[in-house]
Design a protein around this motif. Structure first.
Motif, PDB file in Angstrom:
ATOM      1  N   HIS A  43       8.820  17.368 -15.093  1.00 30.22           N
ATOM      2  CA  HIS A  43       7.767  17.301 -16.083  1.00 30.22           C
ATOM      3  C   HIS A  43       6.844  16.112 -15.813  1.00 30.22           C
ATOM      4  N   GLN A  44       5.630  16.391 -15.422  1.00 30.68           N
ATOM      5  CA  GLN A  44       4.576  15.383 -15.232  1.00 30.68           C
ATOM      6  C   GLN A  44       5.111  14.097 -14.626  1.00 30.68           C
ATOM      7  N   PHE A  45       5.603  14.241 -13.431  1.00 33.64           N
ATOM      8  CA  PHE A  45       6.302  13.144 -12.780  1.00 33.64           C
ATOM      9  C   PHE A  45       5.337  12.304 -11.944  1.00 33.64           C
ATOM     10  N   HIS A  46       5.433  10.988 -12.079  1.00 33.78           N
ATOM     11  CA  HIS A  46       4.623  10.067 -11.277  1.00 33.78           C
ATOM     12  C   HIS A  46       5.527   9.253 -10.386  1.00 33.78           C
ATOM     13  N   LEU A  47       5.086   9.048  -9.143  1.00 32.73           N
ATOM     14  CA  LEU A  47       5.895   8.246  -8.230  1.00 32.73           C
ATOM     15  C   LEU A  47       4.996   7.729  -7.122  1.00 32.73           C
ATOM     16  N   SER A  48       5.238   6.500  -6.701  1.00 36.44           N
ATOM     17  CA  SER A  48       4.547   6.061  -5.499  1.00 36.44           C
ATOM     18  C   SER A  48       5.521   5.286  -4.625  1.00 36.44           C
ATOM     19  N   GLY A  72      21.217  19.155 -12.059  1.00 37.73           N
ATOM     20  CA  GLY A  72      20.262  19.853 -12.919  1.00 37.73           C
ATOM     21  C   GLY A  72      19.172  18.941 -13.440  1.00 37.73           C
ATOM     22  N   SER A  73      19.163  17.675 -13.006  1.00 37.95           N
ATOM     23  CA  SER A  73      18.152  16.751 -13.523  1.00 37.95           C
ATOM     24  C   SER A  73      16.803  16.947 -12.844  1.00 37.95           C
ATOM     25  N   GLY A  74      16.801  17.616 -11.695  1.00 42.42           N
ATOM     26  CA  GLY A  74      15.544  17.880 -11.007  1.00 42.42           C
ATOM     27  C   GLY A  74      15.331  17.019  -9.785  1.00 42.42           C
ATOM     28  N   LYS A  75      16.401  16.341  -9.305  1.00 37.51           N
ATOM     29  CA  LYS A  75      16.158  15.428  -8.178  1.00 37.51           C
ATOM     30  C   LYS A  75      15.928  16.181  -6.862  1.00 37.51           C
ATOM     31  N   THR A  76      16.651  17.282  -6.672  1.00 32.26           N
ATOM     32  CA  THR A  76      16.415  18.047  -5.444  1.00 32.26           C
ATOM     33  C   THR A  76      15.052  18.738  -5.497  1.00 32.26           C
ATOM     34  N   THR A  77      14.682  19.195  -6.697  1.00 31.96           N
ATOM     35  CA  THR A  77      13.345  19.771  -6.867  1.00 31.96           C
ATOM     36  C   THR A  77      12.288  18.741  -6.487  1.00 31.96           C
ATOM     37  N   LEU A  78      12.491  17.524  -6.960  1.00 35.06           N
ATOM     38  CA  LEU A  78      11.529  16.458  -6.656  1.00 35.06           C
ATOM     39  C   LEU A  78      11.435  16.244  -5.152  1.00 35.06           C
ATOM     40  N   GLY A  91      14.237  16.187 -15.707  1.00 36.33           N
ATOM     41  CA  GLY A  91      12.910  16.305 -15.107  1.00 36.33           C
ATOM     42  C   GLY A  91      11.976  15.139 -15.413  1.00 36.33           C
ATOM     43  N   ARG A  92      12.479  14.095 -16.019  1.00 31.34           N
ATOM     44  CA  ARG A  92      11.635  12.925 -16.300  1.00 31.34           C
ATOM     45  C   ARG A  92      12.299  11.678 -15.746  1.00 31.34           C
ATOM     46  N   MET A  93      11.459  10.685 -15.489  1.00 33.28           N
ATOM     47  CA  MET A  93      11.972   9.401 -15.008  1.00 33.28           C
ATOM     48  C   MET A  93      12.818   8.770 -16.100  1.00 33.28           C
ATOM     49  N   PHE A  94      14.024   8.277 -15.740  1.00 36.00           N
ATOM     50  CA  PHE A  94      14.907   7.686 -16.742  1.00 36.00           C
ATOM     51  C   PHE A  94      14.962   6.175 -16.588  1.00 36.00           C
ATOM     52  N   ASN A  95      15.070   5.725 -15.359  1.00 31.85           N
ATOM     53  CA  ASN A  95      15.216   4.300 -15.121  1.00 31.85           C
ATOM     54  C   ASN A  95      14.884   4.008 -13.670  1.00 31.85           C
ATOM     55  N   MET A 116       0.841  -1.200   0.000  1.00 28.81           N
ATOM     56  CA  MET A 116       0.000   0.000   0.000  1.00 28.81           C
ATOM     57  C   MET A 116       0.875   1.247   0.000  1.00 28.81           C
ATOM     58  N   PRO A 117       0.736   2.126  -1.010  1.00 23.99           N
ATOM     59  CA  PRO A 117       1.621   3.285  -1.055  1.00 23.99           C
ATOM     60  C   PRO A 117       1.305   4.284   0.065  1.00 23.99           C
ATOM     61  N   ILE A 118       2.387   4.812   0.667  1.00 27.41           N
ATOM     62  CA  ILE A 118       2.191   5.819   1.724  1.00 27.41           C
ATOM     63  C   ILE A 118       2.332   7.218   1.138  1.00 27.41           C
ATOM     64  N   LEU A 119       3.056   7.274   0.012  1.00 28.05           N
ATOM     65  CA  LEU A 119       3.219   8.563  -0.656  1.00 28.05           C
ATOM     66  C   LEU A 119       3.000   8.375  -2.138  1.00 28.05           C
ATOM     67  N   THR A 120       2.152   9.212  -2.717  1.00 28.50           N
ATOM     68  CA  THR A 120       2.006   9.170  -4.167  1.00 28.50           C
ATOM     69  C   THR A 120       2.150  10.575  -4.723  1.00 28.50           C
ATOM     70  N   ALA A 121       2.828  10.646  -5.853  1.00 30.80           N
ATOM     71  CA  ALA A 121       2.948  11.920  -6.547  1.00 30.80           C
ATOM     72  C   ALA A 121       2.372  11.707  -7.931  1.00 30.80           C
ATOM     73  N   ALA A 122       1.463  12.601  -8.323  1.00 28.12           N
ATOM     74  CA  ALA A 122       0.822  12.443  -9.619  1.00 28.12           C
ATOM     75  C   ALA A 122       1.008  13.704 -10.440  1.00 28.12           C
ATOM     76  N   ASN A 123       1.502  13.525 -11.652  1.00 32.76           N
ATOM     77  CA  ASN A 123       1.589  14.648 -12.600  1.00 32.76           C
ATOM     78  C   ASN A 123       2.359  15.845 -12.091  1.00 32.76           C
TER      79      ASN A 123
END
Lengths: 638, 259
Positions: free
Chosen positions: B25-30, B44-50, B220-224, B1-8
């Motif tokens: 950019h429109q990042f999804h994560l759970s 500069g990939s956006g990981k700290t922003t995330l 800013g996008r998921m790579f792998n 069961m996800p405790i954290l979800t990020a949508a768009n």
């Protein structure tokens, strides 16, 4: 971007940091300039007080200038030093020390010139108002016309320009940029745990309390001698109060874990301990400046207000005319008629009476009272004189007794009166039992001691005395005497001094009022200047710290401090930095007022409260503005 | 069961008129409960922003973050602050400890903000400092102890109030390899024993190898995304492989620091 533009940009973009320093400098220039306008005013020479005013103003000018000098030196010093990091950067970019010096001198010259010009501009705008106040306080009938003398402008510009330049040179000269690394660290030193010594804390408290005690118990005879010890105790006492006792207090709070760990206390108190330690010297300076401002303006205002009461104290009777030694009764009566006629002409209401008095001498074993000249009055004349003023009378002295009247102020200085004294009238000596009371009679040219004896004894004295030596005292009572002071003085000035010696409240009152007006007029602006400087130093300090505080609160924000809580903590700490010196200064001044009360008869409470309230209002507004600037800035990281 | 979800999740930096930069950019994560997630990517990939968006320190331009059924992106600033202090713990590269407090007081800070009783606070302090092996330095001041100890103190502060999620931003960035290992072992211990959900941003493959799952971001996008098997050594190799795939500029934020 040329070098000059670079310097200009440095100043322009730092405006917020400079603003309060700038305003204080400007105010100093303004006050200096307005006083200068008065000195150089062409019509001031026509007035008789012109010399007094001129020396008063010059003294004030010297004080303003001297104080501005120290203030500018301090402010420039702290400001330049707070920017060490910037100089480090410039040094890595290859700026030469001579160029850096030029940069700093340029910047400060710009600020100085701007302050001088703005100060003179504001001064020019306010000059008319200032001249009106000046005329009103000094009681000049017509207002001095508006006049801007080039000499005043020139003097102000030259003196202040020299001051800014000298200060900048001094600061630049002492600025050491040894190694770039050192400069990069700038003013951020590691926060050692604040330490204190119980011994010094207790000593500081004791010193302050002892100074308070000295001030509290001072009276007119001791105040002169105590002035220096009070300052010698209170100044170092206050200093250690801030550097030691304040830390001791916070550490006591820290010991109480139940208090410390409650809610925001942990943050508030431990930050505060550091802020107090870092700012102890600032707090001390601000306290002393404010205390000086409160005390001087309070004392001046009280003196100004107490003129009437003090006049009544020193000259209890509105008018007394004592016939001269060689004058005959006929001439004296003519003089009286003349005076009365003039009073009636001027519609001044009065009541009057004529008393007779015998000049005599006292003899005693006590050297303080030997060969003291006195004036003897009969009890019934005394009674009439009291009735005139509607005052309570002392009881009738017995035949073998006499009441010695002397001024209450004099009583404190002179030795105790012996139980009995020998009164020498003509060739006969009489021993009388004596008791002393504060005199309700004005003193005369020959003596300020009067003797009241029973009517019977007076008869005896008259017979013993040489008939020609009996004098007459014409006493007047004028309701609301101070309203007619100028007219009364005018009339009495025309009395022939060969015939009668005139002594009046009007004379004393006008002289006192003038002196106090001068003092008030010269002192009040300097006090305000001190107070503004104190506020400016606080603002400066807050501004220097703001980057560190921003980082601090950002750290807290990230772990979940709400901006409301931030405002609470920051507000509390800022309030303490603002109002702690204010309160200490107010208490210091309070004891000074108590000492003043011991000297004056009029009540100093209300005027003092008025002064406090005025300063508090200004300080509070200042606080609110600065707090808002501060929290708005902090809110940006929240 | 996800405790954290990020949508768009999208984050665009720049003023209305200035140049725009899309950091995410429109990042999804759970993230599931008890997971140990690593976020990697070039500078500069956006990981700290995330991480800032997930941890509610920053607000997204669009999209939503839900933690424990609360949509935090809808909360006001003040509510967010109180949410953070109750539900989240933070570990930063620069430790973010307050110089004016002792180590122990720093660790207790979240509890005092949450108005705990003093007795419970000290009990709790003892518990977490013992877990992390820093019970001897609680009376010390910040400048008296080493970086590794400071970071463990920061971890203690992050977990003292039993948060739902711990966020770690380059926790080993300022540490030498020995201290890094200690810190990562502490985080791993907490994750395994206490089932603490942890999200960590790092550029250090060694630190990342302690995670259960590592996601890679680029522009800013998921790579792998890779999961750990049984062997940490294998996982470490996998991470290095993905990194070389991403491009060789992983280390370019190693800047010279004046300390």
């Amino acid at each position: 971007m040329t070098f000059i533009q670079f310097a200009l940009n440095n100043v322009k973009r730092n405006t917020r940091a400079y603003v309060s320093y700038f305003l204080s400098c400007m105010f100093a220039v303004t006050v200096f300039f307005m006083y200068a306008v008065v000195i150089f005013h062409p019509s001031i020479r026509e007035y008789e007080f012109h010399n007094v005013v001129q020396s008063g103003i010059i003294a004030s000018q010297v004080m303003i200038y001297g104080f501005s000098f120290i203030f500018v030196l301090y402010s420039t010093g702290t400001f330049v030093k707070s920017r060490k990091k910037e100089y480090g950067l410039l040094t890595t970019l290859g700026i030469k020390k001579s160029q850096l010096n030029r940069l700093l001198i340029l910047e400060n010259t710009m600020i100085g010139l701007a302050a001088i010009l703005a100060g003179i501009a504001v001064g020019a705008l306010l000059t008319k108002l200032f001249l009106m106040v000046f005329s009103a306080i000094l009681g000049i009938g017509d207002i001095l016309p508006f006049h801007l003398s080039l000499r005043a402008i020139g003097l102000t510009i030259i003196l202040f320009f020299v001051m800014f330049e000298l200060n900048t040179l001094a600061v630049v000269w002492t600025l050491r940029t040894n190694s770039i690394m050192e400069v990069f660290r700038g003013s951020t030193k590691s926060n050692r745990k604040p330490t204190f010594s119980w011994f010094i804390s207790v000593f500081a408290l004791a010193a302050v309390l002892y100074a308070y005690y000295l001030a509290y118990t001072a009276d007119i005879t001791t105040i002169g001698a105590r002035m220096f010890p009070i300052l010698a105790f209170i100044i170092p006492g206050t200093y250690f109060l801030f550097t030691q006792l304040s830390i001791a207090t916070t550490s006591i709070f820290k010991k109480n874990k139940f208090f410390l760990y409650r809610n925001l206390n942990l943050l508030t108190i431990s930050d505060l301990a550091f802020k107090l330690k870092e700012n102890a010297r600032i707090l001390f300076i601000v306290t002393i400046l404010s205390a000086v401002a409160f005390t001087s303006s309070g004392v001046l205002f009280n003196l100004f207000r107490s003129v009437e009461a003090e006049t009544v104290r020193f000259v209890p009777q509105a008018v007394s005319l004592i016939s001269n030694e060689n004058a005959n009764l006929e001439d004296f009566k003519k003089t009286i008629e003349n005076v009365e006629a003039q009073f009636q002409d001027k519609f001044i209401p009065y009541e009057s009476m004529l008393a007779s008095t015998i000049p005599a001498e006292m003899e005693s074993n006590s050297p303080n009272w030997d060969t003291t000249p006195i004036m003897i009055y009969s009890y019934s004349d005394y009674q009439k004189m009291m009735d005139l003023k509607d005052e309570e009378k002392l009881r009738h002295p017995k035949f073998s007794e006499a009441i010695l009247l002397s001024q209450d102020l004099v009583n404190r200085f002179t030795a105790k009166v012996p139980d009995s004294l020998t009164i020498k009238v003509g060739q006969t000596n009489t021993d009388l039992a004596i008791h002393r009371e504060a005199s309700p009679l004005s003193s005369s040219i020959s003596t300020n001691v009067q003797l009241i004896v029973s009517d019977k004894r007076y008869e005896q004295f008259i017979q013993a005395a040489d008939a020609s030596s009996v004098r007459y005292n014409y006493v007047m009572h004028i309701p609301n005497a101070f309203d007619y002071a100028t007219e009364t003085e005018d009339v009495l000035n025309r009395v022939n001094t060969e015939i009668a010696y005139a002594d009046s409240q009007a004379d004393f009152y006008l002289m006192m009022r003038q002196t106090m007006s001068y003092l008030f007029f010269f002192g009040i602006f300097i006090s305000v200047l001190f107070f503004l400087a104190a506020g400016s130093i606080l603002y400066f300090r807050m501004y220097q710290d703001i980057d560190k505080d921003l980082k601090h609160y950002y750290s807290l924000y990230r772990i979940g401090l709400t901006s409301k809580e931030m405002k609470k903590i920051a507000g509390k700490q800022l309030a303490l930095l603002f109002f702690l010196p204010f309160s200490v200064a107010a208490i210091h001044a309070g004891f000074a007022f108590k000492a003043l009360q011991n000297i004056l008869v009029s009540n100093v409470l209300l005027p003092s409260i008025f002064v406090y309230l005025l300063y508090f209002a200004v300080h509070f507004i200042n606080f609110i503005i600065i707090r808002n600037i501060y929290t708005t800035k902090l809110n940006k990281v929240m | 069961m996800p405790i954290l979800t990020a949508a768009n999740l999208t984050k665009i930096y720049g003023s209305k008129r200035g140049i725009h930069h899309e950091a995410l950019h429109q990042f999804h994560l759970s993230v599931d409960k008890g997971e140990f997630l690593g976020i990697m990517g070039p500078s500069g990939s956006g990981k700290t922003t995330l991480l800032n968006l997930l941890s509610t320190i920053d607000t997204p331009t669009s999209g939503a973050v839900t933690i424990n059924q609360t949509t935090v992106t809808n909360l006001t600033k003040n509510k967010l602050a109180t949410f953070r202090r109750k539900e989240t713990g933070f570990i930063f590269q620069d430790y973010n400890l307050l110089e004016t407090l002792t180590v122990g007081e720093n660790i207790m800070l979240p509890l005092t903000l949450n108005k705990w009783k003093v007795k419970e606070m000290t009990k709790r302090l003892k518990l977490v400092t013992e877990q992390l092996g820093i019970e001897d330095i609680t009376e010390k001041r910040i400048f008296e102890v080493s970086g590794g100890q400071l970071q463990r103190a920061a971890i203690a502060r992050a977990i003292i109030h039993d948060p739902t999620i711990i966020y770690a931003d380059e926790p080993t960035g300022n540490l030498d390899s020995k201290a890094s290992r200690q810190v990562m072992e502490s985080l791993q211990f907490l994750n395994q024993e206490k089932k603490t959900t942890t999200i960590m941003v790092t550029h250090d493959p060694f630190a990342a190898s302690f995670c259960g799952r590592v996601i890679f971001i680029k522009d800013g996008r998921m790579f792998n995304e890779i999961h750990k098997g049984d062997n940490r050594q294998r996982f470490f190799q996998d991470i290095l492989n993905v990194q070389s795939l991403l491009g060789g500029n992983m280390d370019d934020f190693h800047s010279i620091r004046f300390k």
